[in-house]
Design an enzyme around this catalytic site. Structure first.
Site, PDB file in Angstrom:
ATOM      1  N   PRO A  24      -1.875  -5.640   0.017  1.00 49.19           N
ATOM      2  CA  PRO A  24      -3.269  -6.066   0.217  1.00 49.19           C
ATOM      3  C   PRO A  24      -3.415  -7.121   1.313  1.00 49.19           C
ATOM      4  O   PRO A  24      -4.506  -7.310   1.838  1.00 49.19           O
ATOM      5  CB  PRO A  24      -3.692  -6.619  -1.139  1.00 49.19           C
ATOM      6  CG  PRO A  24      -2.504  -6.600  -2.012  1.00 49.19           C
ATOM      7  CD  PRO A  24      -1.393  -5.878  -1.342  1.00 49.19           C
ATOM      8  N   GLU A  46       4.097  -8.668  -8.249  1.00 49.73           N
ATOM      9  CA  GLU A  46       3.247  -9.699  -7.634  1.00 49.73           C
ATOM     10  C   GLU A  46       3.370  -9.705  -6.119  1.00 49.73           C
ATOM     11  O   GLU A  46       2.685 -10.437  -5.442  1.00 49.73           O
ATOM     12  CB  GLU A  46       3.601 -11.086  -8.179  1.00 49.73           C
ATOM     13  CG  GLU A  46       3.474 -11.197  -9.675  1.00 49.73           C
ATOM     14  CD  GLU A  46       2.141 -10.695 -10.201  1.00 49.73           C
ATOM     15  OE1 GLU A  46       1.107 -11.129  -9.673  1.00 49.73           O
ATOM     16  OE2 GLU A  46       2.148  -9.865 -11.127  1.00 49.73           O
ATOM     17  N   ARG A 104      -3.963  15.366   8.140  1.00 48.53           N
ATOM     18  CA  ARG A 104      -5.073  16.255   8.508  1.00 48.53           C
ATOM     19  C   ARG A 104      -5.379  16.208  10.004  1.00 48.53           C
ATOM     20  O   ARG A 104      -6.010  17.098  10.541  1.00 48.53           O
ATOM     21  CB  ARG A 104      -6.328  15.967   7.676  1.00 48.53           C
ATOM     22  CG  ARG A 104      -6.961  14.639   7.936  1.00 48.53           C
ATOM     23  CD  ARG A 104      -8.073  14.392   6.950  1.00 48.53           C
ATOM     24  NE  ARG A 104      -9.284  15.144   7.242  1.00 48.53           N
ATOM     25  CZ  ARG A 104     -10.147  14.827   8.213  1.00 48.53           C
ATOM     26  NH1 ARG A 104      -9.937  13.776   8.983  1.00 48.53           N
ATOM     27  NH2 ARG A 104     -11.222  15.549   8.412  1.00 48.53           N
ATOM     28  N   ASP A 155     -15.978  14.148  12.311  1.00 43.56           N
ATOM     29  CA  ASP A 155     -15.674  13.253  11.183  1.00 43.56           C
ATOM     30  C   ASP A 155     -16.460  11.964  11.293  1.00 43.56           C
ATOM     31  O   ASP A 155     -16.676  11.459  12.391  1.00 43.56           O
ATOM     32  CB  ASP A 155     -14.194  12.816  11.234  1.00 43.56           C
ATOM     33  CG  ASP A 155     -13.258  13.865  10.705  1.00 43.56           C
ATOM     34  OD1 ASP A 155     -13.728  14.836  10.110  1.00 43.56           O
ATOM     35  OD2 ASP A 155     -12.047  13.682  10.911  1.00 43.56           O
TER      36      ASP A 155
HETATM   37  N1  ADE Z   1      -1.043  -2.558  -2.777  1.00 40.41           N
HETATM   38  C1  ADE Z   1      -1.881  -3.093  -3.667  1.00 40.41           C
HETATM   39  N2  ADE Z   1      -3.129  -3.143  -3.207  1.00 40.41           N
HETATM   40  C2  ADE Z   1      -3.087  -2.615  -1.943  1.00 40.41           C
HETATM   41  C3  ADE Z   1      -4.053  -2.391  -0.936  1.00 40.41           C
HETATM   42  N3  ADE Z   1      -5.341  -2.739  -1.087  1.00 40.41           N
HETATM   43  N4  ADE Z   1      -3.653  -1.823   0.218  1.00 40.41           N
HETATM   44  C4  ADE Z   1      -2.361  -1.493   0.396  1.00 40.41           C
HETATM   45  N5  ADE Z   1      -1.400  -1.684  -0.520  1.00 40.41           N
HETATM   46  C5  ADE Z   1      -1.752  -2.237  -1.683  1.00 40.41           C
END
Ligand code: ADE
Length: 257
Positions: free
Chosen positions: A95, A122, A160, A175
């Site tokens: 994230p 974590e 794709r 697209d």
């Molecule tokens: N792992 C956990 N959340 C994620 C996200 N939003 N993007 C990529 N990998 C992740």
């Protein structure tokens, strides 16, 4: 042929996700080779531990660096030579990464070898991000339990785009995001359904008018739903003219004309 290796604690999730539809067909046709690599196979000791407590304390477990480095090295060994190894993109899914977009998908579809690392728990020991990954990618501003679904999303969006993966490559240009705008609304039969009609211009057979209507809808939808994209879009003289027409139409509607 594009090769994609996915390093994961849950190879079965990846295998299940790439077996169908366009991605499944692209694998069967040899346009892409996708391997799910079990991270635990690269862990040491009787317990094959892939995670441990964080230095400095705190809740949760952190994924250890050694098995990840070894798994990536294993994936790179399958490259034909050292130059190919250096060309591989090693992508950590977390994230904290750079936000994934259609233009990243287009760029990755040009590569020869992608190695995706799925994080869990974590987080991943920061040395993976700092010294191993060439890219750190997030699929959106929310937190998932692991990188497997993000990896599948990345794979789907890249595969794709590979030449031959979809029947009508012209549709790729239509697209959403392909040119920085959302796509236009699509309709199919029946012409009238529960009193809801297909816009008459689409039935007119007038290709010029249809193209203008579609572009105008792209502009209208993007402006109202995604002002952030609209602000960045490269607009042609014709687009500006269509926007003026939209403006006139909106003003007329507001004044009840
Ligand atoms: N792992 C956990 N959340 C994620 C996200 N939003 N993007 C990529 N990998 C992740």
């Amino acid at each position: 042929m594009l090769r994609i290796d996915v390093i994961t604690l849950f190879p079965e999730v990846i295998e299940a996700g790439v077996g169908y539809s366009i991605v499944g067909r692209a694998c069967a046709w040899g346009l892409v080779q996708i391997r799910a690599i079990q991270l635990r196979d690269f862990a040491e000791g009787k317990h094959k531990k892939t995670d441990d407590e964080p230095y400095g304390g705190g809740a949760g477990l952190v994924m250890k660096p050694e098995p990840i480095f070894k798994a990536v090295e294993f994936c790179l060994q399958s490259a034909p030579d050292a130059a190919d190894q250096r060309k591989a993109r090693i992508i950590l899914l977390e994230p904290q990464g750079r936000l994934y977009t259609q233009s990243t998908a287009q760029e990755l579809a040009q590569q020869e070898h992608l190695v995706l690392i799925c994080g869990h728990y974590e987080g991943v020991d920061a040395r993976v991000r700092e010294h191993l990954a060439t890219d750190v990618v997030s699929i959106g501003d929310y937190v998932l339990t692991g990188g497997e679904l993000p990896a599948l999303i990345l794979i789907d969006s890249v595969v794709r785009l590979l030449p031959g993966a979809i029947h009508s490559p012209e549709s790729l240009a239509q697209d959403s995001y392909a040119d920085g705008l959302l796509g236009y609304p699509q309709y199919t039969r029946p012409e009238q359904f529960r009193g809801m009609r297909v816009p008459s211009v689409l039935l007119s057979g007038n290709h010029g008018a249809i193209a203008r209507w579609r572009r105008k809808e792209q502009l209208r939808l993007t402006r109202s739903l995604r002002p952030d994209l609209f602000a960045k879009a490269c607009l042609s003289q014709e687009d500006l003219q269509l926007l003026r027409e939209l403006q006139t139409h909106d003003t007329e509607r507001q004044s009840g004309l």
